[in-house]
Scaffold this active site. Sequence first.
Site, PDB file in Angstrom:
ATOM      1  N   CYS A 274       0.801  -1.239   0.000  1.00 38.34           N
ATOM      2  CA  CYS A 274       0.000   0.000   0.000  1.00 38.34           C
ATOM      3  C   CYS A 274       0.830   1.284   0.000  1.00 38.34           C
ATOM      4  CB  CYS A 274      -1.059  -0.001   1.098  1.00 38.34           C
ATOM      5  SG  CYS A 274      -0.670  -0.863   2.598  1.00 38.34           S
TER       6      CYS A 274
ATOM      7  N   LYS B 132     -11.828  -4.774   8.468  1.00 34.76           N
ATOM      8  CA  LYS B 132     -11.697  -5.659   7.309  1.00 34.76           C
ATOM      9  C   LYS B 132     -12.926  -6.542   7.164  1.00 34.76           C
ATOM     10  CE  LYS B 132      -8.128  -8.039   8.924  1.00 34.76           C
ATOM     11  NZ  LYS B 132      -7.105  -9.091   8.760  1.00 34.76           N
TER      12      LYS B 132
ATOM     13  N   ARG C 202       7.599 -10.530   5.591  1.00 34.51           N
ATOM     14  CA  ARG C 202       7.278 -10.246   6.991  1.00 34.51           C
ATOM     15  C   ARG C 202       7.997 -11.260   7.859  1.00 34.51           C
ATOM     16  NH1 ARG C 202       0.744  -9.387   6.104  1.00 34.51           N
ATOM     17  NH2 ARG C 202       1.007  -7.730   4.574  1.00 34.51           N
TER      18      ARG C 202
ATOM     19  N   HIS D 117      -5.264  -1.591  -4.608  1.00 32.98           N
ATOM     20  CA  HIS D 117      -5.750  -0.487  -3.785  1.00 32.98           C
ATOM     21  C   HIS D 117      -6.660   0.374  -4.636  1.00 32.98           C
ATOM     22  CE1 HIS D 117      -2.202  -1.981  -1.662  1.00 32.98           C
ATOM     23  NE2 HIS D 117      -2.977  -1.778  -0.621  1.00 32.98           N
TER      24      HIS D 117
ATOM     25  N   HIS E 110      -8.282  -1.567   0.440  1.00 30.84           N
ATOM     26  CA  HIS E 110      -7.234  -2.563   0.197  1.00 30.84           C
ATOM     27  C   HIS E 110      -7.965  -3.872  -0.034  1.00 30.84           C
ATOM     28  CE1 HIS E 110      -4.182  -0.273   2.871  1.00 30.84           C
ATOM     29  NE2 HIS E 110      -5.321   0.321   3.103  1.00 30.84           N
TER      30      HIS E 110
ATOM     31  N   GLN F 143       1.084 -11.210  -2.639  1.00 32.22           N
ATOM     32  CA  GLN F 143      -0.322 -10.866  -2.481  1.00 32.22           C
ATOM     33  C   GLN F 143      -0.913 -10.514  -3.830  1.00 32.22           C
ATOM     34  OE1 GLN F 143       0.270  -7.492   0.173  1.00 32.22           O
ATOM     35  NE2 GLN F 143      -0.718  -8.637   1.815  1.00 32.22           N
TER      36      GLN F 143
ATOM     37  N   ASP G 213      -2.680  -8.158  -4.668  1.00 31.11           N
ATOM     38  CA  ASP G 213      -3.069  -6.922  -4.008  1.00 31.11           C
ATOM     39  C   ASP G 213      -3.675  -5.915  -4.972  1.00 31.11           C
ATOM     40  OD1 ASP G 213      -3.262  -5.431  -1.749  1.00 31.11           O
ATOM     41  OD2 ASP G 213      -1.121  -5.122  -1.455  1.00 31.11           O
TER      42      ASP G 213
END
Length: 507
Positions: free
Chosen positions: A198, A333, A227, A249, A379, A245, A247
């Site tokens: 992000c 979330k 991570r 946004h 997200h 991910q 991912d």
Amino acid sequence: MPKAEAIKYFTEKGDEYKLELIDGLEDGSISFYSQGNFTDLCRGPHLPDTSPIKAIKVMSVAGAYWRGDEKRKQLTRLYAITFPKQKELEEYLALLEEAKKRDHRKLGKELDLFTFSEKVGAGLPLWLPKGTALRERLVNFLKTAQEKAGYVQVATPHIGGKALYETSGHWEKYGKDSFQPIQTPQEGEMFMLKPMNCPHHCEIFASRPRSYKDLPLRLAEFGTVYRYEQSGELHGLTRVRGFTQDDAHLFCMPDQVKEEFKKVIDLVLLVFRALDFKEYEVQISLRDKEDRSKYIGSEENWEKAERAITEAVAEKGMKAVVEYGEAAFYGPKLDFMVKDALGRKWQLGTIQVDYNLPERFELEYVGADNQKHRPVMIHRAPFGSLERFTAVLIEHTAGRFPLWLAPEQAIILPISEKFNEQAKQAAELLKDRDIRTIIDERNEKIGRKIRDAEMAKTPFMLIIGEKEAGAGTLSVREHGQGDLGTMTAQQFQALVQERIQASFSGQ
RNA sequence: GCCUUUGUAGCUCAGAGGUAGAGCACUUCCUUGGUAAGGAAGAGGUCGCGGGUUCAAUUCCCGCCAAAGGCUCCA
């Protein structure tokens, strides 16, 4: 038993833990249960009496933190299971054995999908060619769906300056528990391996002035993040330290949030349907009711974000459970939870509403009123991560992937080496028709080749011997089904296409 | 990170204070076989890594790494 008496009882016994529990109980609600000469504090009753307990097995021992607090002492916890009948216990154990056969770590090895190396590091999966083939198909599937839904792809580096994460709040929240900053020859210069995409995407948004006409802006990236998960948490592909991910946004105007959110729900459901995930739990993950110090941003922003999620879910008519304390530090979330073979729940898809990062990154767009406004971010990741999604997919399908995902869709089995040449020609023909095909050219009997192909869970086996070579046909055998008879390559291609289409139209 | 357990050939596993063994996989040869394992021979191991005890350690002890089941955590 009155509270004072209970306290006296455990003081004499010297049981500090039970005393602590009693301390938190209402006088008058304190009950004791006895079994033989064993008497203890217990809310009970669990069973009217012990007569139904006929079969007992101790399953495991483990340390468990007192009252679930990792700062407290760890006590030894015994896990045991009982059944009214020995036979039922045996059946249950057999069920566990069956579940273990679906374990993605075992199947991942057997099917050559992925591996780990101590030298590379714990929690850093190595995708093998077959696993990668599967993964790429998942990626392409979602990319196509996202293009239709108005997303644009971006690509960002694996690292970012430390300041980026100070702005986002990640440094303050997770800095100590992350892979530590990377130094450079330049004194004082530091980069972080990115733990999220992000912040990079925020910078893309901020890279030029934005108009309300550009919104919603949907930036998608299959972004690999790192991570430093606790060592005891690493688990196959479901919990790793480096993962990708799916991912994106979505930067929107406040009044677009709910609509966008609902569209993302549709996308997640499309993915779940395509992969035949029928059993999942929709979870609204909100803040901890008591401890608000874990979160950034204003009360007002959080309330707006929570409202957007709750209303979107209600308008979609979805059943959802609410879990407090499960929100991300920047926003609430909506999580899609799916169970693995042993019934452990994993978060796959997730959609998050975020009023906070746009504020921290001072993101703005020019509205119809020619004034600057702050966008809202959504997200989202329908798979969650390719690693975890693949793991759960393996356990759900027991390695018998849907035809469109199978690393190899067909294997050609020549009856003897005499037909290897014809097998190669057939393989070329099928590859031209976009069917992923390999050949088993080994000097083995057909029975053996069939057995090995069945074990490898290849969807179709194509047998070529004298009959087929002469007639220009293939003998088709389906995994787990058996002989389907002979057909031409063209007919086989039609069969494959039909099967793939059926799996997308929900049969 | 914490508790318990485990680490021997590519895989699944046996073994013992005196420098290792099976099945499958692999290589070669024989066999050319029609719907779930044809036969023979061969090759393959610093016994997770580093210390210590011992005449001798892969085996015993300590530390580390990795894995399994939990706990805690999960941007």
